[in-house]
Design an enzyme around this catalytic site. Structure first.
Site, mmCIF file in Angstrom:
data_model
loop_
_atom_site.group_PDB
_atom_site.id
_atom_site.type_symbol
_atom_site.label_atom_id
_atom_site.label_comp_id
_atom_site.label_asym_id
_atom_site.label_seq_id
_atom_site.Cartn_x
_atom_site.Cartn_y
_atom_site.Cartn_z
ATOM 1 N N CYS A 2 0.782 -1.217 0.000
ATOM 2 C CA CYS A 2 0.000 0.000 0.000
ATOM 3 C C CYS A 2 0.827 1.287 0.000
ATOM 4 O O CYS A 2 0.514 2.215 -0.709
ATOM 5 C CB CYS A 2 -0.886 0.024 1.224
ATOM 6 S SG CYS A 2 -2.550 -0.509 0.939
ATOM 7 N N ARG A 28 -3.374 3.738 5.535
ATOM 8 C CA ARG A 28 -3.827 2.981 4.371
ATOM 9 C C ARG A 28 -4.062 1.519 4.701
ATOM 10 O O ARG A 28 -4.691 0.800 3.925
ATOM 11 C CB ARG A 28 -2.800 3.105 3.243
ATOM 12 C CG ARG A 28 -2.633 4.515 2.729
ATOM 13 C CD ARG A 28 -1.442 4.640 1.802
ATOM 14 N NE ARG A 28 -1.692 3.997 0.530
ATOM 15 C CZ ARG A 28 -2.099 4.634 -0.555
ATOM 16 N NH1 ARG A 28 -2.340 5.921 -0.504
ATOM 17 N NH2 ARG A 28 -2.279 3.997 -1.678
ATOM 18 N N TRP A 75 0.163 -4.547 1.782
ATOM 19 C CA TRP A 75 -1.126 -5.210 2.011
ATOM 20 C C TRP A 75 -1.187 -6.360 1.026
ATOM 21 O O TRP A 75 -1.121 -6.164 -0.175
ATOM 22 C CB TRP A 75 -2.273 -4.225 1.788
ATOM 23 C CG TRP A 75 -3.627 -4.768 2.115
ATOM 24 C CD1 TRP A 75 -4.115 -5.118 3.333
ATOM 25 C CD2 TRP A 75 -4.712 -4.982 1.182
ATOM 26 N NE1 TRP A 75 -5.411 -5.543 3.234
ATOM 27 C CE2 TRP A 75 -5.801 -5.477 1.927
ATOM 28 C CE3 TRP A 75 -4.837 -4.814 -0.190
ATOM 29 C CZ2 TRP A 75 -7.009 -5.794 1.337
ATOM 30 C CZ3 TRP A 75 -6.050 -5.133 -0.778
ATOM 31 C CH2 TRP A 75 -7.118 -5.615 -0.014
ATOM 32 N N ASN A 99 3.423 -1.086 -5.734
ATOM 33 C CA ASN A 99 1.987 -1.146 -5.506
ATOM 34 C C ASN A 99 1.336 -1.589 -6.812
ATOM 35 O O ASN A 99 1.827 -1.267 -7.894
ATOM 36 C CB ASN A 99 1.410 0.216 -5.106
ATOM 37 C CG ASN A 99 1.716 0.556 -3.663
ATOM 38 O OD1 ASN A 99 2.143 -0.300 -2.890
ATOM 39 N ND2 ASN A 99 1.520 1.811 -3.297
ATOM 40 N N GLY A 100 0.215 -2.285 -6.703
ATOM 41 C CA GLY A 100 -0.466 -2.760 -7.904
ATOM 42 C C GLY A 100 -0.504 -4.273 -7.932
ATOM 43 O O GLY A 100 -0.258 -4.946 -6.926
ATOM 44 N N GLU A 484 -24.820 1.300 5.172
ATOM 45 C CA GLU A 484 -23.597 1.947 5.632
ATOM 46 C C GLU A 484 -23.363 1.703 7.121
ATOM 47 O O GLU A 484 -22.232 1.471 7.555
ATOM 48 C CB GLU A 484 -23.670 3.448 5.332
ATOM 49 C CG GLU A 484 -22.584 4.291 5.955
ATOM 50 C CD GLU A 484 -21.175 3.954 5.488
ATOM 51 O OE1 GLU A 484 -20.222 4.463 6.104
ATOM 52 O OE2 GLU A 484 -21.017 3.175 4.523
ATOM 53 N N LYS A 488 -20.006 -0.118 8.660
ATOM 54 C CA LYS A 488 -19.127 0.465 9.666
ATOM 55 C C LYS A 488 -18.911 -0.499 10.829
ATOM 56 O O LYS A 488 -17.795 -0.664 11.311
ATOM 57 C CB LYS A 488 -19.713 1.780 10.197
ATOM 58 C CG LYS A 488 -19.526 2.934 9.286
ATOM 59 C CD LYS A 488 -18.057 3.312 9.146
ATOM 60 C CE LYS A 488 -17.777 3.859 7.781
ATOM 61 N NZ LYS A 488 -17.799 2.939 6.684
ATOM 62 N N GLU A 491 -16.717 -3.495 9.738
ATOM 63 C CA GLU A 491 -15.350 -3.095 9.406
ATOM 64 C C GLU A 491 -14.463 -2.978 10.635
ATOM 65 O O GLU A 491 -13.315 -3.431 10.624
ATOM 66 C CB GLU A 491 -15.354 -1.730 8.693
ATOM 67 C CG GLU A 491 -15.676 -1.776 7.223
ATOM 68 C CD GLU A 491 -15.584 -0.395 6.603
ATOM 69 O OE1 GLU A 491 -14.940 -0.266 5.553
ATOM 70 O OE2 GLU A 491 -16.154 0.565 7.162
ATOM 71 N N HIS A 507 -38.680 -11.613 4.120
ATOM 72 C CA HIS A 507 -38.300 -12.523 3.040
ATOM 73 C C HIS A 507 -36.985 -13.251 3.337
ATOM 74 O O HIS A 507 -36.254 -13.594 2.414
ATOM 75 C CB HIS A 507 -38.194 -11.754 1.717
ATOM 76 C CG HIS A 507 -39.492 -11.178 1.251
ATOM 77 N ND1 HIS A 507 -40.519 -11.952 0.750
ATOM 78 C CD2 HIS A 507 -39.953 -9.901 1.250
ATOM 79 C CE1 HIS A 507 -41.542 -11.186 0.440
ATOM 80 N NE2 HIS A 507 -41.224 -9.928 0.734
ATOM 81 N N LYS A 606 -6.904 1.542 3.095
ATOM 82 C CA LYS A 606 -7.635 2.792 2.916
ATOM 83 C C LYS A 606 -7.931 3.065 1.453
ATOM 84 O O LYS A 606 -9.028 3.457 1.096
ATOM 85 C CB LYS A 606 -6.827 3.948 3.512
ATOM 86 C CG LYS A 606 -7.511 5.304 3.392
ATOM 87 C CD LYS A 606 -8.782 5.346 4.218
ATOM 88 C CE LYS A 606 -9.476 6.683 4.143
ATOM 89 N NZ LYS A 606 -10.758 6.667 4.854
#
Length: 611
Positions: A2, A28, A75, A99-100, A484, A488, A491, A507, A606
């Site tokens: 990262c 990050r 990461w 990175n990538g 959302e 949160k 996470e 249902h 991040k």
């Protein structure tokens, strides 16, 4: 991925700059860290699994000397988190950080092994180091060897490269969503994957574009294209304040960012509204009557939290502006072969402006001739630079991995866009516009009011933080807010949580409800309030524990809920922002009571710059 940092110069010890820069990129998310320096014509490399503190401890015991070096926080993509797979990676006389992600990883690995190359890690990064080292072995200079290696790689990459044969230069390369930032100083040069890493040392920065390479030395930065042609580009002066990234007296960055939301919303609205005239000024973005009339459809594309902001935006664009709007997960968008065109506006939404999937969706829109208007928080990020227009959210640096102020400012940005389009298309009268703007100007004060419920919400969290599952329910515009809220909680606390449209509860999810299941219900005043109350009763009938987000003055909710958190009403759309705040605080306090790392949750990054 990262975090990448590089330094060459004599003003500072390279090791100090690398560690300081990596520390500023900890937000990050990462699972290992390492540095490599050139000293006396050879490499000194230290790598470790885990947090940066582990690396710092190793370097205190055995410091590395040198005036040129690169560092990385990783990461995991290829290869599990371990010292063996930590960056930097060495092959012969070459050391690199990346990175990538290399998409032709398997083919390259097989080819390199067939040529007698031995691998010391499971990563795709090491393969690039071997490709560059092959070029050096054949007599190519480091830049040429890096350029040739990059031509063999399929995928995205941001590279920092050192070579024992060339101890005065760092070579950088970029392709795809991973950013590379070059810093220019007096007799020193810098490399980073994000601005905060090097901001204490220089404000003069350049940004590499896809397919470009750079050579960084004490004498400056030289940028070339894929063919080796010189690229003339003047550095930009970055005016960010490094102190903005400090905690400012709060226990954690996420807590600070939750409480920064009134300021962030105020800055995002800024001078963009003209209350007397009943109009919106979007800083030069043309959404006047002619431009607005050309938009037949809107496609919003984003990932994670930004995607949920788009689901809120869909209600606004359709109901305020009268424009049919689709919301797509950016990771799915181009693969379903969307039908776009000149009558379509594509709105990519990203906090960092570097989200790889969102960037790919943006490019799909441009290729099909659509107008692209980004909603973004980071000036001069890749998504901002590649879009036709950008509406910046002005949330400021967001350090906590779990997004808070970025989400609420994105919703505010969608509201500004929808209102401007509604005015331009004649669907919103000046009187109605003034009413909308008045609500928007009151929003920061309403958010401040809800933040004062922090102690009350902490006590509610204390009663429920031992739960293993949560259910979040909402209807209408509050459905994405429920999504959302669930995101949160999962996470940062690692508690399983699901968000549902309340009408869908019967249902399937209703089978899960019992006395051990807390159910968070957004039950504010709205056109569907009676239906929400019906859903709420169904939860109570099965002994579920109800935590209700309700409107101030509601006298009927007390008998239907175990806990009530009251919020002010600010109209159908902006109340969604107000309702978000208690869900953020609930997740934060549940997580801190459980003792998890709120700012850097496990397995998360991040800025996700790979697909």
């Amino acid at each position: 991925m990262c975090g990448i940092v590089g330094y060459v110069g004599r003003e500072h010890r390279a090791m100090d700059v690398l560690l300081d820069g990596l520390r500023r990129l900890e937000y990050r998310g990462y699972d290992s860290a390492g540095v490599a320096l050139v000293h006396g014509g050879s490499f000194a490399i230290t790598r470790t699994e885990g947090k940066l503190a582990n690396l710092e401890g190793m370097l205190r015991d055995k410091p590395l000397d040198g005036q040129i070096g690169i560092g990385h926080t990783r990461w995991a993509t290829h290869g599990k988190p371990s010292q063996r797979n930590a960056h930097p990676h060495r092959a012969g006389r070459v050391v690199i950080v990346q990175n990538g992600i290399v998409e032709n990883y398997r083919a390259l690995r097989s080819e390199l092994k067939a040529r007698g190359r031995e691998m010391s890690s499971d990563t795709d990064t090491e393969l690039i180091a071997h490709l560059i080292d092959e070029g050096v072995d054949e007599g190519l200079d480091l830049l040429s060897a890096t350029r040739r290696a990059a031509a063999q790689v399929v995928g995205s990459y941001a590279l920092g490269v050192l070579c024992e044969d060339d101890p005065d230069h760092i070579v950088a390369a970029k392709n795809g969503g991973s950013p590379i930032i070059l810093g220019v100083g007096e007799k020193q040069g810098f490399l980073a994957s994000d601005i905060p890493a090097i901001l204490p040392y220089t404000r003069q920065m350049l940004f590499l574009d896809d397919g470009e390479f750079a050579v960084i030395s004490e004498d400056g930065v030289e940028v070339t294209d894929a063919e080796g042609r010189l690229v003339e580009r003047e550095p930009m002066s970055i005016q960010w304040d490094p102190v903005a990234a400090e905690k400012g007296g709060y226990d954690r960055f996420m807590q600070k960012e939750i409480f920064e939301q009134p300021r962030a919303i105020t800055d995002t609205v800024g001078t963009r509204v003209r209350e007397v005239e009943g109009d919106v000024d979007l800083n030069g973005i043309d959404l006047g009557p002619e431009a607005a009339a050309r938009i037949d459809r809107i496609y919003m594309v984003a990932c994670g939290t930004a995607y949920y902001s788009c689901l809120v935006g869909k209600y606004m664009f359709e109901q305020i502006a009268g424009i049919p709007t689709e919301v797509d997960l950016a990771s799915e968008f181009r693969y379903r072969k969307p039908i776009l065109g000149e009558d379509v506006m594509v709105i990519p939404v990203s906090q960092s402006g570097e989200t790889a999937d969102t960037l790919a969706a943006l490019r799909e829109g441009k290729e099909q001739g659509s107008r692209v208007l980004a909603v973004c928080n980071v000036c001069d990020s890749t998504i901002a630079r590649e879009s036709h227009d950008v509406l910046y959210t002005h949330a400021g640096p967001e350090i906590g991995v779990a997004s808070t102020k970025a989400f609420t400012t994105q919703v505010v940005a969608h509201y500004l866009l929808a209102l401007k389009l509604g005015i331009s298309r004649g669907r919103v009268s000046p009187e109605e516009a003034r009413e909308h703007i008045g609500q928007l100007l009151r929003l920061p004060r309403m958010v401040e009011h809800v933040l004062q419920l922090d102690d009350e919400i902490r006590e509610i969290a204390r009663r429920y933080f031992h739960a293993h599952n949560f259910l979040f329910l909402g209807r209408g515009v509050m459905y994405p807010i429920a999504l959302e809220g669930a995101l949160k909680l999962k996470e940062i606390s690692y508690i399983h949580a699901e968000g549902y449209a309340a009408g869908e509860m019967k249902h399937g999810p209703i089978a899960l409800i019992d006395e051990e299941m807390p159910v968070v219900v957004i039950a504010n005043q709205s056109p569907v309030r009676d239906k929400i109350f019906s859903n709420l009763e169904q939860v109570r009938a099965r002994e579920g524990r109800v935590i209700a987000i309700a409107s101030e003055g509601d006298t009927e909710i007390e008998s239907r809920a175990n806990e009530v958190i009251r919020i002010p009403d600010l109209g159908e759309y902006l109340t969604s922002v107000v309702a978000t705040i208690p869900l953020q605080l609930l997740a934060y306090h549940v997580a801190t009571l459980k003792g998890t790392d709120v700012d850097q949750p496990r397995n998360l990054a991040k800025s996700v710059t790979v697909e």
